[in-house]
Scaffold this motif. Structure first.
Motif, mmCIF file in Angstrom:
data_model
loop_
_atom_site.group_PDB
_atom_site.id
_atom_site.type_symbol
_atom_site.label_atom_id
_atom_site.label_comp_id
_atom_site.label_asym_id
_atom_site.label_seq_id
_atom_site.Cartn_x
_atom_site.Cartn_y
_atom_site.Cartn_z
ATOM 1 N N ALA A 85 0.837 -1.208 0.000
ATOM 2 C CA ALA A 85 0.000 0.000 0.000
ATOM 3 C C ALA A 85 0.872 1.259 0.000
ATOM 4 N N GLU A 86 1.923 1.260 0.798
ATOM 5 C CA GLU A 86 2.832 2.417 0.808
ATOM 6 C C GLU A 86 3.497 2.591 -0.548
ATOM 7 N N ARG A 87 3.887 1.503 -1.161
ATOM 8 C CA ARG A 87 4.508 1.555 -2.488
ATOM 9 C C ARG A 87 3.533 2.151 -3.516
ATOM 10 N N ALA A 88 2.280 1.753 -3.423
ATOM 11 C CA ALA A 88 1.269 2.288 -4.340
ATOM 12 C C ALA A 88 1.098 3.790 -4.128
ATOM 13 N N ALA A 89 1.092 4.229 -2.868
ATOM 14 C CA ALA A 89 0.963 5.660 -2.573
ATOM 15 C C ALA A 89 2.193 6.429 -3.043
ATOM 16 N N LEU A 90 3.365 5.859 -2.865
ATOM 17 C CA LEU A 90 4.592 6.525 -3.313
ATOM 18 C C LEU A 90 4.659 6.613 -4.832
ATOM 19 N N ALA A 91 4.215 5.575 -5.524
ATOM 20 C CA ALA A 91 4.180 5.621 -6.991
ATOM 21 C C ALA A 91 3.206 6.700 -7.463
ATOM 22 N N LEU A 92 2.062 6.789 -6.806
ATOM 23 C CA LEU A 92 1.089 7.825 -7.147
ATOM 24 C C LEU A 92 1.662 9.215 -6.857
ATOM 25 N N ALA A 93 2.378 9.339 -5.754
ATOM 26 C CA ALA A 93 2.994 10.627 -5.401
ATOM 27 C C ALA A 93 4.013 11.047 -6.460
ATOM 28 N N GLU A 94 4.839 10.118 -6.883
ATOM 29 C CA GLU A 94 5.848 10.440 -7.896
ATOM 30 C C GLU A 94 5.203 10.834 -9.217
ATOM 31 N N ALA A 95 4.250 10.051 -9.682
ATOM 32 C CA ALA A 95 3.604 10.346 -10.958
ATOM 33 C C ALA A 95 2.838 11.664 -10.898
ATOM 34 N N SER A 96 2.151 11.914 -9.793
ATOM 35 C CA SER A 96 1.355 13.142 -9.655
ATOM 36 C C SER A 96 2.221 14.378 -9.494
ATOM 37 N N THR A 97 3.448 14.202 -9.076
ATOM 38 C CA THR A 97 4.377 15.319 -8.931
ATOM 39 C C THR A 97 5.097 15.598 -10.240
ATOM 40 N N ARG A 98 5.391 14.556 -10.977
ATOM 41 C CA ARG A 98 6.136 14.683 -12.244
ATOM 42 C C ARG A 98 5.190 14.656 -13.430
ATOM 43 N N LEU A 99 4.203 15.490 -13.424
ATOM 44 C CA LEU A 99 3.151 15.464 -14.439
ATOM 45 C C LEU A 99 3.668 15.628 -15.859
ATOM 46 N N ALA A 100 4.675 16.424 -16.061
ATOM 47 C CA ALA A 100 5.154 16.721 -17.406
ATOM 48 C C ALA A 100 6.161 15.692 -17.929
ATOM 49 N N ASP A 101 6.509 14.705 -17.131
ATOM 50 C CA ASP A 101 7.530 13.739 -17.545
ATOM 51 C C ASP A 101 7.061 12.751 -18.601
ATOM 52 N N ARG A 102 5.759 12.579 -18.736
ATOM 53 C CA ARG A 102 5.229 11.639 -19.732
ATOM 54 C C ARG A 102 3.838 12.084 -20.179
ATOM 55 N N ALA A 103 3.456 11.631 -21.361
ATOM 56 C CA ALA A 103 2.161 12.040 -21.919
ATOM 57 C C ALA A 103 1.000 11.621 -21.023
ATOM 58 N N ASP A 104 1.065 10.406 -20.496
ATOM 59 C CA ASP A 104 0.029 9.909 -19.587
ATOM 60 C C ASP A 104 0.589 10.047 -18.175
ATOM 61 N N ALA A 105 0.452 11.225 -17.618
ATOM 62 C CA ALA A 105 1.132 11.567 -16.364
ATOM 63 C C ALA A 105 0.954 10.512 -15.277
ATOM 64 N N VAL A 106 -0.267 10.137 -15.001
ATOM 65 C CA VAL A 106 -0.543 9.080 -14.026
ATOM 66 C C VAL A 106 -1.147 7.922 -14.816
ATOM 67 N N SER A 107 -0.335 6.931 -15.057
ATOM 68 C CA SER A 107 -0.771 5.803 -15.883
ATOM 69 C C SER A 107 -1.899 5.023 -15.203
ATOM 70 N N ASP A 108 -2.622 4.267 -16.009
ATOM 71 C CA ASP A 108 -3.663 3.399 -15.450
ATOM 72 C C ASP A 108 -3.062 2.396 -14.470
ATOM 73 N N GLU A 109 -1.865 1.924 -14.771
ATOM 74 C CA GLU A 109 -1.214 0.956 -13.885
ATOM 75 C C GLU A 109 -0.979 1.561 -12.495
ATOM 76 N N VAL A 110 -0.437 2.768 -12.462
ATOM 77 C CA VAL A 110 -0.190 3.437 -11.178
ATOM 78 C C VAL A 110 -1.514 3.688 -10.464
ATOM 79 N N TRP A 111 -2.485 4.209 -11.202
ATOM 80 C CA TRP A 111 -3.785 4.525 -10.594
ATOM 81 C C TRP A 111 -4.475 3.259 -10.084
ATOM 82 N N ASP A 112 -4.536 2.240 -10.921
ATOM 83 C CA ASP A 112 -5.232 1.009 -10.537
ATOM 84 C C ASP A 112 -4.574 0.351 -9.337
#
Length: 150
Positions: A85-112
């Motif tokens: 659960a912590e890993r999932a939250a940290l992945a979401l934190a990284e993706a949500s912070t680095r929005l411009a790093d990729r076209a799909d800022a928060v991927s379905d994989e990270v979100w799901d």
């Protein structure tokens, strides 16, 4: 080291109250404070906000977190110290912070993955913590807020 100026929210006190209300709201959904502080620390590390990294480290120590969990949060993928659960939250934190790093800022994989561990209110809480931390980072970094000065 010297700050360029005070934190803008300290200069305009009317701004601090709603920011702190958002922080309280983020902490109101029953998630472990340790998880929210790990998210805060990781976001602050990404943004290079020394003041928030310092406060996150101190908060986690007060909560009784181990040196390993605090010191290795930047390498959470390669260490055994975090729950799924912590890993999932940290992945979401990284993706949500680095929005411009990729076209799909928060991927379905990270979100799901996050949605597998947290209900909607808990996800909202994590996202608010990420957003408020990013707000503080973006106020502190430009003015070079000094670690430990809050």
């Amino acid at each position: 080291m010297e700050a360029r100026m005070k934190n803008p929210a300290a200069i305009i006190p009317a701004a601090m109250k709603p920011i702190m209300e958002l922080m309280k709201a983020a902490q109101s959904q029953g998630l472990p404070q340790e998880l929210l502080e790990l998210v805060h620390l990781r976001v602050s590390q990404i943004n290079g906000c020394s003041a928030c990294v310092d406060s996150g480290l101190k908060s986690l120590r007060k909560l009784g977190e181990s040196d390993e969990r605090i010191g290795l949060v930047s390498a959470w993928r390669e260490t055994p110290y975090y729950t799924d659960a912590e890993r999932a939250a940290l992945a979401l934190a990284e993706a949500s912070t680095r929005l411009a790093d990729r076209a799909d800022a928060v991927s379905d994989e990270v979100w799901d993955n996050a949605a597998d561990h947290f209900d909607e209110k808990q996800l909202a809480s994590i996202l608010l913590m990420i957003a408020v931390t990013n707000l503080f980072n973006r106020l502190n970094a430009p003015v070079r807020q000094i670690a430990g000065s809050w």
